[in-house]
Design a protein around this motif. Structure first.
Motif, PDB file in Angstrom:
ATOM      1  N   GLN A 229       0.830  -1.202   0.000  1.00  0.00           N
ATOM      2  CA  GLN A 229       0.000   0.000   0.000  1.00  0.00           C
ATOM      3  C   GLN A 229       0.865   1.252   0.000  1.00  0.00           C
ATOM      4  O   GLN A 229       1.662   1.479   0.907  1.00  0.00           O
ATOM      5  CB  GLN A 229      -0.911   0.021   1.230  1.00  0.00           C
ATOM      6  N   LEU A 230       0.708   2.069  -1.034  1.00  0.00           N
ATOM      7  CA  LEU A 230       1.320   3.395  -1.086  1.00  0.00           C
ATOM      8  C   LEU A 230       0.425   4.363  -0.334  1.00  0.00           C
ATOM      9  O   LEU A 230      -0.792   4.381  -0.552  1.00  0.00           O
ATOM     10  CB  LEU A 230       1.478   3.844  -2.534  1.00  0.00           C
ATOM     11  N   LEU A 231       1.014   5.181   0.542  1.00  0.00           N
ATOM     12  CA  LEU A 231       0.237   6.135   1.327  1.00  0.00           C
ATOM     13  C   LEU A 231       0.682   7.559   1.023  1.00  0.00           C
ATOM     14  O   LEU A 231       1.885   7.848   1.003  1.00  0.00           O
ATOM     15  CB  LEU A 231       0.403   5.853   2.824  1.00  0.00           C
ATOM     16  N   PHE A 232      -0.302   8.437   0.777  1.00  0.00           N
ATOM     17  CA  PHE A 232      -0.026   9.853   0.595  1.00  0.00           C
ATOM     18  C   PHE A 232       0.092  10.517   1.969  1.00  0.00           C
ATOM     19  O   PHE A 232      -0.611  10.125   2.914  1.00  0.00           O
ATOM     20  CB  PHE A 232      -1.135  10.514  -0.207  1.00  0.00           C
ATOM     21  N   PRO A 233       0.948  11.520   2.108  1.00  0.00           N
ATOM     22  CA  PRO A 233       1.257  12.063   3.448  1.00  0.00           C
ATOM     23  C   PRO A 233       0.094  12.717   4.173  1.00  0.00           C
ATOM     24  O   PRO A 233      -0.142  12.423   5.349  1.00  0.00           O
ATOM     25  CB  PRO A 233       2.392  13.057   3.173  1.00  0.00           C
TER      26      PRO A 233
END
Length: 610
Positions: A229-233
């Motif tokens: 999972q890529l997470l945006f800040p």
């Protein structure tokens, strides 16, 4: 102050007093800045996306599976990073232990083997950091404590140790960040990240099966993916603050109608996803997913035995290799071309907002069902009551509605979440012929929308306010109205039904007459278009039928005679504008019609399969 020569003791005493005073003042100032009385909460409204000089850090979460961790790290080190700096942080959870544990030596040796392996593992693409915990914290803390973004340009890619990545995964992630985060004309505040796992699961009970055509390679789906999972800040920081507030106050991530709520009731805080799902439901956020042929994906979970699986289940997908036929996917479609799906895997259409005449037709067409529409005014209605109304629309599977209201952040948020809206202020400005009429803006816009809908052969219900559907039959056409009449107007609140056959009467000149009548009756009939239309139709001899809304409704204004039960033929609840909000809320609650929580979010996800 004058100091006599020779009085050195007095001089140094004064100097010491002044120095101490300055030090105390500085200390108080510093403490007040470090620990302010009011907590500092980040401002999430203004997001600068002017730089693509971002950082990406891989966060590996591991425990006691050396073989799994080794496979994961090998796949990461074999990926294509194109000379970009990518950091690697490895979080090793400690084993559980007690003084009576007879296997302590074995567990210590197993942990040391993992640490020795990680120490010897070479990562040549950026910084390598190892965090070895002193106690067992579990999977939830591993996820939640792995990251606090220090800037809006810091991203993380979280993988559990039984994940294996495609050599092409980084190139794809970088493309997503550049195209859907930094491209201002191709981004959305609704997106919180991207999952590389193959979509297989619909958490809403009785939801639709995941069915996508082969042309759909990238789409948006609310569900978080834990297998890469890529997470945006900024959304992650927002979630962490939300989680802290709810967990501290003893709240639970209960969301009725979701399979994940059952997981939480069984496993409790061993898992973190029910918390994130509850947050996503409240905020209306979405995740980017991929859809490749032949059950392939950029991230594969081997589903090794652990917290989520009692025994190893094996890989869930086939991994895309650099030389495979599925590797030609790096061209990303514009965001406006992608499909969006909620927790029921039901398609929604975000950003349908009408601001001018030429935008009206396409939005009405997208919202109508069975050639019918419901136009709902939210002017002078609290956001809380509108959100409760939306929960009832979801409960009843009413999806052919359009909201209209003044220009506001709330109206924009409704549009962002997939609800079609009409910006009354902007739309009115686009109708130049009515610009001289200053006080009946909403009436004119309603009249024009009705005219357009009838021209498009759509029947339309028009609600002014203070009405809540109990059943959908009346508004979806299940209750048959007298076909001899083109228009119906309620006697009590001016509820209006306009049949498409009345297009010959509801012309542009009719709209002009409504505008003039509204201006002459300002104050008495300012927002009741049903009353105004009824007056005009009676003058013109139109096919009008009046009815008493009491035939279909329950009136919650009734004092001591108020009944806390609904009749079988009740289609909606109504109340007058001067009824207190607390009384309305309490009486709707006694009827089981108040279905939002303390934060004005639906208490349940209700799926209606297509």
């Amino acid at each position: 102050m004058a100091i006599k020569r020779g009085s050195g003791l007095g001089f140094y005493t004064l100097l010491l007093i002044v120095s101490i005073s300055v030090l105390l003042i500085f200390s108080v100032y510093s403490i007040s800045h470090l620990y302010p009385s009011t907590p500092i909460i980040p401002n999430f409204k203004k997001l600068e996306k002017s730089s693509t000089d971002f950082t990406l850090t891989i966060k590996i979460l591991t425990y006691d599976r050396l073989a799994s961790l080794s496979r994961c790290l090998r796949s990461l080190s074999a990926a294509q990073y194109d000379q970009n700096v990518v950091n690697l942080h490895i979080y090793i959870d400690h084993f559980k232990f007690s003084e009576k544990d007879e296997n302590l030596d074995k567990k210590l040796n197993d942990s040391k083997r993992i640490l020795d392996f990680v120490d010897g593992f070479e990562w040549k693409f950026g910084e390598k950091m190892v965090h070895y915990r002193t106690g067992n914290v579990g999977l939830q803390a591993q996820w939640l404590e792995a990251w606090w973004p220090v800037s809006d340009h810091e991203f993380v890619f979280v993988v559990e140790d039984d994940i294996e990545l495609s050599p092409l995964y980084y190139r794809f992630l970088k493309g997503l960040i550049v195209n859907y985060y930094y491209n201002v004309t191709n981004s959305s505040p609704s997106i919180y990240g991207a999952s590389l796992q193959r979509p297989r699961f619909v958490p809403g009970k009785h939801g639709n099966k995941i069915h996508l055509n082969k042309e759909t390679q990238v789409f948006l789906y609310q569900l978080v993916g834990t297998w890469g999972q890529l997470l945006f800040p900024r959304p992650w920081k927002e979630f962490r603050l939300w989680y802290d507030a709810h967990k501290t106050k003893g709240m639970k991530p209960i969301l009725d109608g979701m399979v994940t709520t059952g997981w939480y009731k069984k496993m409790g805080d061993k898992i973190w996803t029910p918390w994130f799902i509850k947050f996503i439901h409240a905020r209306g956020y979405f995740n980017i997913y991929t859809n490749f042929l032949h059950e392939t994906s950029l991230s594969v979970s081997h589903r090794d035995a652990g917290v989520n699986y009692g025994k190893t289940a094996g890989p869930d997908s086939n991994l895309i290799q650099e030389d495979s036929s599925e590797s030609k996917f790096l061209k990303l479609e514009p965001l406006r071309n992608l499909k969006w799906y909620d927790f029921c895997f039901r398609e929604i259409i975000p950003d349908r907002i009408v601001k001018s005449v030429h935008e009206l037709g396409p939005v009405l067409k997208s919202a109508q069902q069975a050639n019918g529409l419901v136009l709902v005014s939210i002017d002078q209605t609290s956001e809380t009551f509108t959100r409760n109304l939306l929960c009832h629309f979801e409960r009843l599977n009413v999806r052919n509605y359009v909201f209209m209201g003044p220009d506001s952040d709330f109206l924009l948020d409704l549009s962002r979440r997939g609800h079609p809206v009409i910006n009354v202020d902007r739309f009115f400005d686009s109708i130049k012929k009515y610009i001289s009429i200053k006080f009946s803006k909403e009436i004119i816009v309603k009249a024009y929308v009705i005219k357009k809908a009838l021209e498009m052969k759509y029947d339309m219900w028009v609600w002014d306010r203070n009405i809540l559907p109990v059943k959908a039959d009346l508004f979806l056409g299940s209750v048959k109205l007298d076909s001899a009449a083109d228009f119906y107007v309620g006697n009590r609140i001016g509820l209006l039904f306009a049949r498409s056959s009345g297009t010959g009467i509801w012309t542009e000149s009719f709209v002009n007459e409504i505008a003039r009548l509204a201006e002459s009756n300002m104050g008495e009939y300012e927002t009741s278009i049903g009353v105004l239309a009824g007056k005009l139709l009676e003058r013109k001899g139109g096919t009008l039928k009046r009815f008493d809304e009491a035939e279909f409704s329950v009136d919650i204004n009734v004092g001591n005679d108020f009944k806390t039960s609904l009749k079988n033929d009740t289609s909606f609840a109504l109340w007058s504008s001067d009824t207190g909000l607390d009384l309305v809320r309490n009486r709707l609650g006694s009827l089981g019609l108040w279905i939002i929580d303390a934060e004005s979010h639906c208490t349940a996800v209700i799926c209606h399969p297509s």
